[in-house]
Design a protein around this motif. Structure first.
Motif, short mmCIF file in Angstrom:
data_model
loop_
_atom_site.label_atom_id
_atom_site.label_comp_id
_atom_site.label_asym_id
_atom_site.label_seq_id
_atom_site.Cartn_x
_atom_site.Cartn_y
_atom_site.Cartn_z
N GLU A 124 0.76 -1.23 0.08
CA GLU A 124 0.04 0.12 0.07
C GLU A 124 1.02 1.18 -0.18
O GLU A 124 1.65 1.55 1.05
CB GLU A 124 -0.83 0.07 1.29
CG GLU A 124 -1.94 -1.19 1.42
CD GLU A 124 -2.58 -1.33 2.37
OE1 GLU A 124 -3.66 -2.15 2.68
OE2 GLU A 124 -2.30 -0.61 3.60
N HIS A 125 0.89 1.92 -1.03
CA HIS A 125 1.71 3.10 -1.09
C HIS A 125 1.22 4.30 -1.39
O HIS A 125 0.03 4.69 -1.68
CB HIS A 125 2.60 2.88 -2.47
CG HIS A 125 3.50 1.64 -2.66
ND1 HIS A 125 4.46 1.00 -1.80
CD2 HIS A 125 2.75 0.44 -3.39
CE1 HIS A 125 4.93 -0.10 -2.23
NE2 HIS A 125 3.93 -0.73 -3.12
N PHE A 126 1.94 5.40 -0.83
CA PHE A 126 1.68 6.79 -0.70
C PHE A 126 1.90 7.45 -2.15
O PHE A 126 3.07 7.17 -2.62
CB PHE A 126 2.32 7.43 0.40
CG PHE A 126 1.58 7.30 1.66
CD1 PHE A 126 0.23 6.56 1.83
CD2 PHE A 126 1.48 8.25 3.01
CE1 PHE A 126 -0.39 6.40 2.76
CE2 PHE A 126 0.95 8.25 3.91
CZ PHE A 126 -0.12 7.30 4.05
N ASN A 127 1.13 8.49 -2.64
CA ASN A 127 1.78 9.43 -3.58
C ASN A 127 2.51 10.32 -3.02
O ASN A 127 2.57 10.54 -1.69
CB ASN A 127 0.58 9.64 -4.44
CG ASN A 127 -0.61 10.72 -3.68
OD1 ASN A 127 -0.33 11.22 -2.62
ND2 ASN A 127 -1.80 10.18 -3.78
N GLU A 255 -2.42 5.42 6.25
CA GLU A 255 -3.22 6.51 6.36
C GLU A 255 -3.85 6.65 7.74
O GLU A 255 -3.93 7.57 8.63
CB GLU A 255 -4.42 6.37 5.43
CG GLU A 255 -4.02 6.72 3.86
CD GLU A 255 -5.35 6.79 2.94
OE1 GLU A 255 -6.47 7.07 3.60
OE2 GLU A 255 -4.96 6.90 1.85
N ALA A 256 -4.18 5.08 8.34
CA ALA A 256 -4.68 5.19 9.56
C ALA A 256 -3.55 5.47 10.71
O ALA A 256 -3.78 6.35 11.38
CB ALA A 256 -5.20 3.69 9.98
N ALA A 257 -2.31 5.11 10.27
CA ALA A 257 -1.02 5.54 11.37
C ALA A 257 -0.99 7.00 11.40
O ALA A 257 -0.84 7.53 12.38
CB ALA A 257 0.03 4.84 10.94
N VAL A 258 -1.08 7.67 10.16
CA VAL A 258 -0.55 9.01 10.24
C VAL A 258 -2.08 9.89 10.78
O VAL A 258 -1.71 10.94 11.63
CB VAL A 258 -0.73 9.70 8.82
CG1 VAL A 258 -0.48 11.19 8.64
CG2 VAL A 258 0.81 9.00 8.09
N LEU A 259 -3.11 9.63 10.69
CA LEU A 259 -4.21 10.22 11.15
C LEU A 259 -4.28 9.93 12.72
O LEU A 259 -4.74 10.87 13.48
CB LEU A 259 -5.76 9.74 10.58
CG LEU A 259 -6.19 10.16 9.18
CD1 LEU A 259 -7.21 9.42 8.53
CD2 LEU A 259 -5.92 11.70 9.29
N ARG A 260 -3.79 9.14 13.01
CA ARG A 260 -3.82 8.98 14.57
C ARG A 260 -2.93 9.57 15.16
O ARG A 260 -2.98 10.14 16.66
CB ARG A 260 -3.63 7.29 15.00
CG ARG A 260 -3.70 6.87 16.41
CD ARG A 260 -3.31 5.51 16.52
NE ARG A 260 -3.91 5.07 17.93
CZ ARG A 260 -3.04 4.27 18.60
NH1 ARG A 260 -1.77 3.79 18.28
NH2 ARG A 260 -3.61 3.72 19.90
N GLU A 298 -5.24 12.75 3.50
CA GLU A 298 -6.56 12.19 3.19
C GLU A 298 -6.84 12.82 1.89
O GLU A 298 -7.30 12.11 1.02
CB GLU A 298 -7.77 12.72 4.28
CG GLU A 298 -7.75 12.13 5.55
CD GLU A 298 -8.21 10.46 5.08
OE1 GLU A 298 -9.23 10.38 4.45
OE2 GLU A 298 -7.47 9.66 5.39
N LEU A 299 -6.62 14.04 1.57
CA LEU A 299 -6.80 14.65 0.06
C LEU A 299 -6.09 14.17 -1.03
O LEU A 299 -6.58 13.68 -1.84
CB LEU A 299 -6.64 16.04 0.14
CG LEU A 299 -7.39 17.01 1.07
CD1 LEU A 299 -7.13 18.45 0.83
CD2 LEU A 299 -8.97 16.81 0.44
N GLY A 300 -4.82 13.48 -0.41
CA GLY A 300 -4.12 12.88 -1.40
C GLY A 300 -4.33 11.46 -1.78
O GLY A 300 -4.42 10.92 -2.85
N GLY A 301 -5.29 10.69 -0.93
CA GLY A 301 -5.73 9.32 -1.08
C GLY A 301 -7.04 9.53 -1.77
O GLY A 301 -7.37 8.41 -2.14
#
Length: 301
Positions: A124-127, A255-260, A298-301
């Motif tokens: 699962e990769h981030f942009n 995403e969950a980890a960063v939001l936390r 979140e917006l990037g996802g």
């Protein structure tokens, strides 16, 4: 509930639910961390919390959900080892420096490493936008730790040891985030995993460490108020750890980890609103940057 979880995994509805779960976890984790601040020895407080949520989870695990199969028992052994390491390191850091210094360093270390591990383990990769948001979150949290460090007046003689332990605790945060996400995705029933997670994590280490430490104290704190605080911490622990694990089953682990990590914003807000702690313009700006980084992810996802 189990059927609903299965139905929305990997969907847009699952993404929205994961976001809400991660933010709920962040708020609960800020409250959870604040309980370990100040009044009681951190080893005692952690023992009271673990005992509380372990005992509350035990009848649910035994009478509501099935016993884990052999594969899931092996996963739970790993859960115990990794979470034991995390909690031992956290308690060691808390006994060497102020909570307001240690906590942001732990939370700032975890996001980037967790996103990298998420890519390696789950593909699962981030942009680029999400990476920018992740970097902003981590850098702002580290800056918040630096601001708090300048104001700290206790623990100076053990500060570098505390900071090293805090960084290592952040690495263990990545370990348990990714490992727990793997475990809850492996389980047929997410709630079976969660129920037995709290039993295994709660009952087999820290209550016994805390009891031995309490018995050795020349002036023992009264167990009643300590356990009352531990009960509240146990309830918050269900929300904090349970919500983020469900979020990692429904959507991207990173995403969950960063939001936390917006828990640092909630922690500062709690201190300002309820404890009358001074925030000031610098801390307010850093909290805004942490929130902005989470929005970018979140917006990037």
């Amino acid at each position: 509930m189990t059927d609903w979880i299965a139905a929305i995994e990997g969907t847009e509805a699952g993404h929205r639910a994961a976001m809400l779960l991660a933010l709920t976890s962040a708020l609960a984790h800020a409250l959870f961390g604040a309980l370990q601040k100040g009044r009681y020895d951190p080893w005692l407080m952690r023992g009271a919390i673990d005992l509380s949520y372990g005992l509350m989870a035990l009848p649910i695990a035994l009478f509501v959900f099935p016993l884990p199969d052999a594969r899931l028992w092996l996963v739970l052994v790993g859960v115990f080892v990794i979470h034991a390491g995390y909690k031992l390191l956290m308690a060691m850091a808390y006994t060497r420096a102020a909570y307001t210094v240690v906590y942001p360093v732990v939370r700032g270390t975890a996001p980037v490493i967790t996103v990298l591990a998420d890519g390696l383990v789950f593909q699962e990769h981030f942009n680029a936008t999400q990476w920018a948001g992740t970097a902003l979150v981590s850098l702002a949290i580290f800056a918040l730790a630096a601001v708090n460090l300048r104001a700290a007046t206790v623990g100076r003689s053990t500060l570098w040891a505390a900071l090293g332990l805090a960084v290592l605790t952040g690495v263990f945060t990545t370990f348990y985030t990714v490992y727990d996400a793997w475990g809850i995705r492996l389980a047929d029933n997410a709630f079976t995993f969660l129920a037995w997670f709290f039993v295994v994590d709660g009952l087999f280490l820290f209550p016994w460490i805390a009891l031995a430490r309490w018995r050795a104290m020349p002036e023992r704190p009264a167990p009643g108020p300590l356990m009352a605080r531990g009960l509240l911490g146990g309830l918050l622990g269900f929300v904090s750890f349970g919500a983020v694990m469900l979020a990692t089953r429904l959507d991207k682990v990173g995403e969950a980890a960063v939001l936390r990590e917006t828990s640092t914003v909630f922690a500062a807000a709690i201190g300002w609103i309820f404890l009358r702690e001074t925030v000031g313009p610098v801390r307010a700006l850093l909290m805004a940057l942490i929130a902005a980084g989470a929005v970018l992810v979140e917006l990037g996802g």
